[in-house]
Write a protein that holds these residues in place. Structure first.
Motif, short mmCIF file in Angstrom:
data_model
loop_
_atom_site.label_atom_id
_atom_site.label_comp_id
_atom_site.label_asym_id
_atom_site.label_seq_id
_atom_site.Cartn_x
_atom_site.Cartn_y
_atom_site.Cartn_z
N UNK A 169 0.86 -1.18 0.00
CA UNK A 169 0.00 0.00 0.00
C UNK A 169 0.90 1.22 0.00
N UNK A 170 0.39 2.33 -0.51
CA UNK A 170 1.22 3.53 -0.69
C UNK A 170 0.98 4.51 0.45
N UNK A 171 2.07 5.07 1.00
CA UNK A 171 2.00 6.09 2.04
C UNK A 171 2.87 7.26 1.64
N UNK A 172 2.69 8.39 2.32
CA UNK A 172 3.49 9.56 2.00
C UNK A 172 4.89 9.40 2.57
N UNK A 173 5.82 10.11 1.97
CA UNK A 173 7.20 10.05 2.43
C UNK A 173 7.33 10.56 3.86
N UNK A 174 6.63 11.65 4.16
CA UNK A 174 6.70 12.22 5.51
C UNK A 174 6.19 11.24 6.56
N UNK A 175 5.05 10.58 6.27
CA UNK A 175 4.51 9.60 7.21
C UNK A 175 5.48 8.46 7.44
N UNK A 176 6.05 7.94 6.36
CA UNK A 176 7.00 6.83 6.48
C UNK A 176 8.23 7.25 7.28
N UNK A 177 8.75 8.42 6.97
CA UNK A 177 9.95 8.90 7.67
C UNK A 177 9.68 9.09 9.15
N UNK A 178 8.54 9.71 9.47
CA UNK A 178 8.21 9.97 10.87
C UNK A 178 7.99 8.67 11.65
N UNK A 179 7.22 7.76 11.07
CA UNK A 179 6.94 6.52 11.79
C UNK A 179 8.16 5.62 11.88
N UNK A 180 8.97 5.59 10.83
CA UNK A 180 10.19 4.79 10.88
C UNK A 180 11.11 5.33 11.98
#
Length: 596
Positions: free
Chosen positions: A167-178
């Motif tokens: 599934x596709x997520x935003x770069x900001x969301x991925x960076x923050x959650x990672x």
């Protein structure tokens, strides 16, 4: 209009690749004009994004400038689109999802399954910037920014031995959650290492004294995550081998983390210190309160500990008044029920009760009611355990059982303080019930809650407590019974034609006609793939008429009172829920789950 047949073929092949156990690379076929713009200098994945953005309305001149900029600067098209603010992060994620025929998710409110996180090594997830968010028996779902990274998906398939769904997520969301999971994992690892080196008492002291201690950082991150996820409760549940952390979102519990048993004591101690509780007392339940700052907001959390065989369980109730609209009409009241209820609380005296199980929104409804009737010219006093929402312009009293300040002890003092409106958090015993009845009979408007399954059961319940039946009938003006149902997500709900057996099983037909269509939960990025976002109240309002008052004096049963109330116009809980399902506010399954 662009011919998207080629893009569709590319999408179909990618979907097929993602749906198989062995994720393989598809040979992309791209849109002709994307090739014209990008030529051989733009990779196939970028050409697909360009084609998708064109379909979404981005003009040719802008797209050409993006590709030219990417070619000259050596950056990929995705970076140029974001860095030069051609599209927003979420617009790009939506375009990428459409291009590959995948779903887009909003990770900020998604209840991420810790089982999925445990299945994929964090180092592997970080290397490919792919976040595992859900898992079932055969498939692990990963959120990613770039669906064309087939090698990354294949690495996750190999590591898990499972099918991979992208599934596709935003770069900001991925960076923050990672970053959050990396930080949380690091904090837990450091805390576990400290736990091995220190004894439990030293570990607890470190957790409570050092603001930079790993356990302290972990707790702060957990509270922030719960608040941003719209959780109503945080559960920390000790087991034989570990401690599980769960969040209740829209009335449903989601597991989010598993904490090593070695740091359980330090974690619980930290929360108890923040709540102002005695960390040395582990044998009896305790209650406290935490105030957490998040940006410009200040959020209160009510804490409660409970001794279990494996240690203390802690539950934190999130009291975020900033996330709640204390407006009766917006809580889910129909116009009919609102009119019946408002006639009761608009009177200068009498008792109005809100009934329902724990977690059914009784306190929220009472505060919304106060918001409609509390004015500068009236004196409003509340007595609560605990004070859940703090409101300007009213006098709120917190009971203190250790000091002897109980509901029964404080009510006489409140009545001597010249109140117009009295709110009693809960009627638990005969003494409190007697004082509430007397206050209602002596010119005060009394609002309170009572634990019963429906509105008609309130009168027999008060009589069972020892209140004279004639006093119950003459003091009680109305009873509101309430449940909370999850509200359908407006973005993704879908209509369908219900079957006759489905309607009959749910209790249709009601007083109206059976609906030709109902709605079902689907799931999208706005609702974290649950199909629901938020909750609404399902109500039944029973004004106490002269006939019902006479029935109370005769010790009539709840079922007899309900029959008369329905004949007098009361809409029962199930029927009110079915009407809301017919309006597309919730689903039939939700109404069946929360009502009888």
């Amino acid at each position: 209009m662009v011919d998207t047949t080629a893009v569709g073929a590319y999408t179909a092949r990618h979907q097929a690749a993602y749906s198989t156990t062995a994720v393989t690379t598809a040979d992309p076929t791209t849109d002709g004009r994307a090739k014209e713009i990008g030529g051989s200098l733009v990779d196939p994945a970028s050409r697909t994004i360009i084609a998708a953005l064109r379909v979404r309305g981005l003009d040719e001149e802008t797209l050409s400038a993006v590709v030219e900029n990417a070619t000259k600067s050596g950056r990929d098209v995705r970076s140029v689109l974001l860095d030069d603010q051609v599209v927003t992060d979420i617009e790009l994620a939506m375009a990428v999802a459409e291009a590959w025929g995948l779903e887009a998710v909003e990770l900020g409110s998604y209840p991420i399954d810790p089982g999925a996180m445990a299945k994929v090594p964090l180092s592997l997830a970080r290397r490919h910037n792919m976040l595992p968010i859900a898992i079932d028996d055969t498939t692990v779902t990963v959120a990613l920014e770039n669906p064309s990274d087939i090698l990354g998906l294949d690495d996750i398939r190999a590591a898990t031995g499972m099918s991979v769904k992208a599934v596709v997520a935003t770069k900001d969301d991925l960076t923050r959650l990672m970053a959050r999971y990396t930080r949380a994992s690091t904090d837990l690892d450091e805390a576990a290492a400290q736990a091995e080196a220190e004894d439990s008492s030293e570990m607890s002291e470190m957790a409570t004294a050092d603001e930079d201690a790993p356990v302290v950082r972990y707790v702060n991150g957990l509270l922030e995550r719960a608040i941003t996820s719209r959780a109503s409760d945080i559960h920390l549940e000790p087991g034989e081998f570990d401690l599980k952390v769960r969040l209740r979102i829209d009335g449903v519990l989601h597991s989010i983390d598993t904490v090593p048993r070695g740091i359980q004591s330090a974690l619980i101690s930290r929360l108890k210190i923040m709540s102002g509780l005695d960390i040395t007392e582990r044998r009896v339940p305790q209650n406290g309160r935490i105030t957490k700052s998040l940006g410009e907001r200040s959020i209160d959390l009510r804490s409660a500990t409970l001794p279990t065989v494996w240690g203390e369980k802690v539950v934190l109730r999130v009291l975020d008044t900033g996330g709640i609209d204390l407006n009766l009409r917006k809580l889910g009241f129909t116009d009919y029920n609102y009119e019946r209820f408002s006639r009761s609380f608009s009177k200068p005296h009498g008792m109005v009760l809100v009934t329902g199980p724990t977690g059914s929104g009784k306190s929220t409804t009472l505060y919304a009611t106060l918001g409609e009737i509390a004015r500068p010219e009236v004196n409003v006093i509340t007595v609560e355990d605990p004070v859940e929402y703090r409101m300007e312009g009213i006098n709120q009293v917190q009971v203190n059982f250790k000091a002897g300040l109980t509901f029964a002890a404080v009510l006489p003092a409140i009545l001597r303080s010249d109140p117009d409106i009295v709110l009693i958090g809960e009627i638990r015993d005969r003494a409190t019930a007697q004082l509430a009845v007397e206050a209602a009979l002596t010119g005060h408007l009394v609002l309170s809650t009572l634990h019963t399954n429906d509105a008609p059961s309130a009168m027999p319940r008060l009589i069972e407590m020892g209140i004279e039946p004639f006093l119950v009938g003459s003091s009680l003006d109305a009873v509101l019974a309430q449940r909370l149902s999850r509200r359908l997500c407006e973005w993704c709900k879908e209509p369908y034609a219900p079957t006759e057996s489905e309607l009959m099983g749910a209790g249709w037909p009601t007083s109206g006609e059976a609906p030709e269509k109902l709605w079902k939960a689907v799931g999208c990025r706005s609702c974290a793939q649950t199909g629901y976002r938020g909750r609404l109240a399902v109500n039944e309002v029973m004004p106490v008429t002269e006939e019902i008052e006479r029935m109370a004096v005769k010790h009539a049963s709840a079922s007899e009172i309900k029959k008369v109330a329905v004949e007098g116009g009361m809409v029962a809980l199930r029927e009110d829920g079915l009407l809301k399902a017919a309006e597309g506010l919730t689903t039939l399954e939700e109404i069946i789950r929360v009502t009888v």
